[in-house]
Write an enzyme that holds these catalytic residues in place. Structure first.
Site, PDB file in Angstrom:
ATOM      1  N   ASP A 156       2.406  20.956  -1.898  1.00 41.40           N
ATOM      2  CA  ASP A 156       0.999  21.297  -1.720  1.00 41.40           C
ATOM      3  C   ASP A 156       0.902  22.752  -1.273  1.00 41.40           C
ATOM      4  O   ASP A 156       1.900  23.411  -1.006  1.00 41.40           O
ATOM      5  CB  ASP A 156       0.328  20.337  -0.752  1.00 41.40           C
ATOM      6  CG  ASP A 156       0.954  20.353   0.641  1.00 41.40           C
ATOM      7  OD1 ASP A 156       1.697  21.309   0.950  1.00 41.40           O
ATOM      8  OD2 ASP A 156       0.706  19.411   1.405  1.00 41.40           O
TER       9      ASP A 156
ATOM     10  N   PHE B 120      -4.776  22.472   3.284  1.00 44.51           N
ATOM     11  CA  PHE B 120      -5.317  21.341   4.035  1.00 44.51           C
ATOM     12  C   PHE B 120      -4.768  21.323   5.450  1.00 44.51           C
ATOM     13  O   PHE B 120      -5.502  21.101   6.416  1.00 44.51           O
ATOM     14  CB  PHE B 120      -4.990  20.026   3.319  1.00 44.51           C
ATOM     15  CG  PHE B 120      -5.468  18.806   4.055  1.00 44.51           C
ATOM     16  CD1 PHE B 120      -6.790  18.405   3.988  1.00 44.51           C
ATOM     17  CD2 PHE B 120      -4.596  18.054   4.837  1.00 44.51           C
ATOM     18  CE1 PHE B 120      -7.244  17.284   4.679  1.00 44.51           C
ATOM     19  CE2 PHE B 120      -5.034  16.929   5.530  1.00 44.51           C
ATOM     20  CZ  PHE B 120      -6.366  16.546   5.443  1.00 44.51           C
TER      21      PHE B 120
ATOM     22  N   ASP C 102      -0.610  10.788  -3.830  1.00 42.61           N
ATOM     23  CA  ASP C 102       0.355  10.860  -2.727  1.00 42.61           C
ATOM     24  C   ASP C 102      -0.336  10.418  -1.466  1.00 42.61           C
ATOM     25  O   ASP C 102      -1.561  10.523  -1.352  1.00 42.61           O
ATOM     26  CB  ASP C 102       0.862  12.299  -2.533  1.00 42.61           C
ATOM     27  CG  ASP C 102      -0.173  13.141  -1.792  1.00 42.61           C
ATOM     28  OD1 ASP C 102      -0.048  13.307  -0.564  1.00 42.61           O
ATOM     29  OD2 ASP C 102      -1.134  13.629  -2.441  1.00 42.61           O
TER      30      ASP C 102
ATOM     31  N   CYS D 205       9.233 -10.177  -3.023  1.00 44.48           N
ATOM     32  CA  CYS D 205       9.673  -8.772  -2.981  1.00 44.48           C
ATOM     33  C   CYS D 205      11.199  -8.691  -3.024  1.00 44.48           C
ATOM     34  O   CYS D 205      11.894  -9.501  -2.401  1.00 44.48           O
ATOM     35  CB  CYS D 205       9.145  -8.111  -1.710  1.00 44.48           C
ATOM     36  SG  CYS D 205       9.609  -6.372  -1.545  1.00 44.48           S
TER      37      CYS D 205
ATOM     38  N   CYS E 169      12.936  -5.825  -2.124  1.00 43.30           N
ATOM     39  CA  CYS E 169      13.461  -4.740  -1.286  1.00 43.30           C
ATOM     40  C   CYS E 169      14.457  -5.300  -0.273  1.00 43.30           C
ATOM     41  O   CYS E 169      14.470  -6.504   0.010  1.00 43.30           O
ATOM     42  CB  CYS E 169      12.313  -4.011  -0.587  1.00 43.30           C
ATOM     43  SG  CYS E 169      11.751  -4.816   0.937  1.00 43.30           S
TER      44      CYS E 169
ATOM     45  N   CYS F 261      13.132  -7.539   2.610  1.00 39.29           N
ATOM     46  CA  CYS F 261      12.723  -8.902   2.247  1.00 39.29           C
ATOM     47  C   CYS F 261      13.901  -9.759   1.787  1.00 39.29           C
ATOM     48  O   CYS F 261      13.914 -10.968   2.007  1.00 39.29           O
ATOM     49  CB  CYS F 261      11.655  -8.845   1.155  1.00 39.29           C
ATOM     50  SG  CYS F 261      10.069  -8.188   1.741  1.00 39.29           S
TER      51      CYS F 261
ATOM     52  N   HIS G  83      10.318  -1.126   2.636  1.00 41.71           N
ATOM     53  CA  HIS G  83       9.483  -2.171   2.040  1.00 41.71           C
ATOM     54  C   HIS G  83       8.152  -1.611   1.550  1.00 41.71           C
ATOM     55  O   HIS G  83       7.724  -1.891   0.413  1.00 41.71           O
ATOM     56  CB  HIS G  83       9.206  -3.301   3.047  1.00 41.71           C
ATOM     57  CG  HIS G  83       8.120  -4.210   2.572  1.00 41.71           C
ATOM     58  ND1 HIS G  83       8.345  -5.233   1.678  1.00 41.71           N
ATOM     59  CD2 HIS G  83       6.776  -4.205   2.805  1.00 41.71           C
ATOM     60  CE1 HIS G  83       7.201  -5.824   1.382  1.00 41.71           C
ATOM     61  NE2 HIS G  83       6.240  -5.222   2.070  1.00 41.71           N
TER      62      HIS G  83
END
Length: 376
Positions: A93, A97, A267, A305, A307, A310, A336
């Site tokens: 970026d 901001f 994002d 899930c 991942c 999990c 996760h």
């Protein structure tokens, strides 16, 4: 289009689109969610782990990296990709901001912004030209124009002033960016929640000409309904053959709603930040692992899930390590959350390609509305 950078639109389903952004460092499948690596790291994650979640691209932060360790130091050490051990695409970026939201004692002029660092109070100046120089030193694949992003609510006059200044800065950013084969420059649409200002901003950017276009100035306090109201028309002002990036969004239903309205890239710090604070996103909604209802529960966060959190750990364990402030809690919960976000993106890409986006969206919302599984 910058040499070595291309956007190939695949299928569309209503306003939703799927495609591929091609860069010399690899392809980015769209719609894409970019995990945020603010200070050259996605907090609590190894780069290899981030890639395993399904991420094709990361976001780095110009403001934070220019202050520490400095762009010049990163350049001397071989650039941001080597520095953080991520050889795939990186978007940076512009820093605008963060200057507006974090820096102290800032002064805004036509030239740019002078401000004091939130780290040590040192004085700095950020201009379109300096932002382009910093992002060149970092070596990012996608560079963002320097802009001013006023916090909402703000008066129409203030929003219009900031937008027009940002458009002048966009032209200066493009001039300063120059000819950089393999690197792309994105313009940023501003204009708050006012349609006429959004249209004026988009027209100015398209006239300048960019490799992609971002929609900035949303997810800054206006609420989801207002954000979707802007996206209902804003994406239509941007070229169909260039990627569209909604900055700083968001929650899972924000992301799905944005893709429905023609957005290609997003994002947000939310999945990683939430992982560190015990907030877990699942296909059945949000749960808080610190709650006592999980302390004797041998079941996973989400049985569907895949991942590591999990597959290998129980809610009881994750509750324990969070309450004990163990580092593995941040690691597993962040993994996760990022995994779940990438599952959403993959699901949308497949649904758009199959012409089933509306059915996928309905099932997504219905399952989340069911709420978490009953406590044991």
């Amino acid at each position: 289009m910058t040499q070595g950078f291309a956007f190939e639109l695949g299928a569309t389903d209503g306003q939703a689109r799927t495609g591929v952004i091609r860069t010399p460092r690899g392809d980015v499948r769209t719609p894409a969610f970019m995990p945020v690596g603010t200070a050259a790291t996605v907090k609590a994650m190894m780069p290899e782990s981030v890639h395993e979640t399904g991420a094709d691209i990361l976001l780095g932060n110009t403001y934070h990296l220019m202050l520490r360790p400095t762009a010049e130091r990163i350049d001397a050490l071989g650039g941001l990709h080597r520095f953080m051990n991520w050889e795939r695409p990186i978007l940076t970026d512009s820093g605008g901001f963060q200057v507006m939201s974090l820096a102290g004692l800032r002064k805004l002029t036509e030239a740019g912004v002078t401000f004091k660092s939130h780290i040590d109070g040192s004085k700095h100046e950020l201009t379109p030209e300096r932002s382009m120089e910093i992002q060149r030193l970092l070596g990012s694949d996608i560079v963002m124009c320097f802009d001013e992003c006023p916090a909402l609510p703000a008066s129409d006059d203030e929003v219009a002033r900031a937008m027009r200044l940002s458009m002048r800065w966009a032209a200066r950013s493009k001039d300063a960016f120059g000819d950089r084969p393999g690197h792309a420059l994105f313009g940023i649409m501003q204009g708050g929640v006012t349609q006429e200002l959004r249209e004026e901003s988009a027209s100015a950017l398209v006239e300048i000409g960019f490799d992609g276009y971002a929609i900035g100035g949303l997810a800054v306090g206006e609420g989801q309904a207002a954000m979707f109201g802007v996206l209902d028309y804003a994406t239509g002002y941007l070229p169909e053959d260039k990627p569209r990036y909604l900055m700083g969004v968001g929650k899972p239903d924000d992301i799905v709603g944005a893709v429905k309205r023609g957005v290609d890239m997003m994002d947000c710090v939310l999945p990683s930040r939430s992982g560190r604070t015990g907030q877990v996103f699942t296909r059945r909604g949000v749960l808080n692992i610190k709650n006592a209802r999980h302390q004797d529960d041998p079941r996973p966060l989400d049985a569907a899930c895949t991942c590591p959190a999990c597959r290998k750990y129980s809610r009881a364990y994750l509750h324990h390590v969070f309450r004990s402030q163990e580092i593995i809690s941040s690691m597993l919960l962040t993994w996760h959350n990022l995994h779940y976000y990438q599952e959403i993106m993959a699901g949308m890409r497949a649904a758009i390609a199959a012409g089933r986006f509306d059915a996928w969206e309905a099932a997504f919302h219905a399952q989340r509305a069911e709420g978490d599984i009953a406590a044991i």
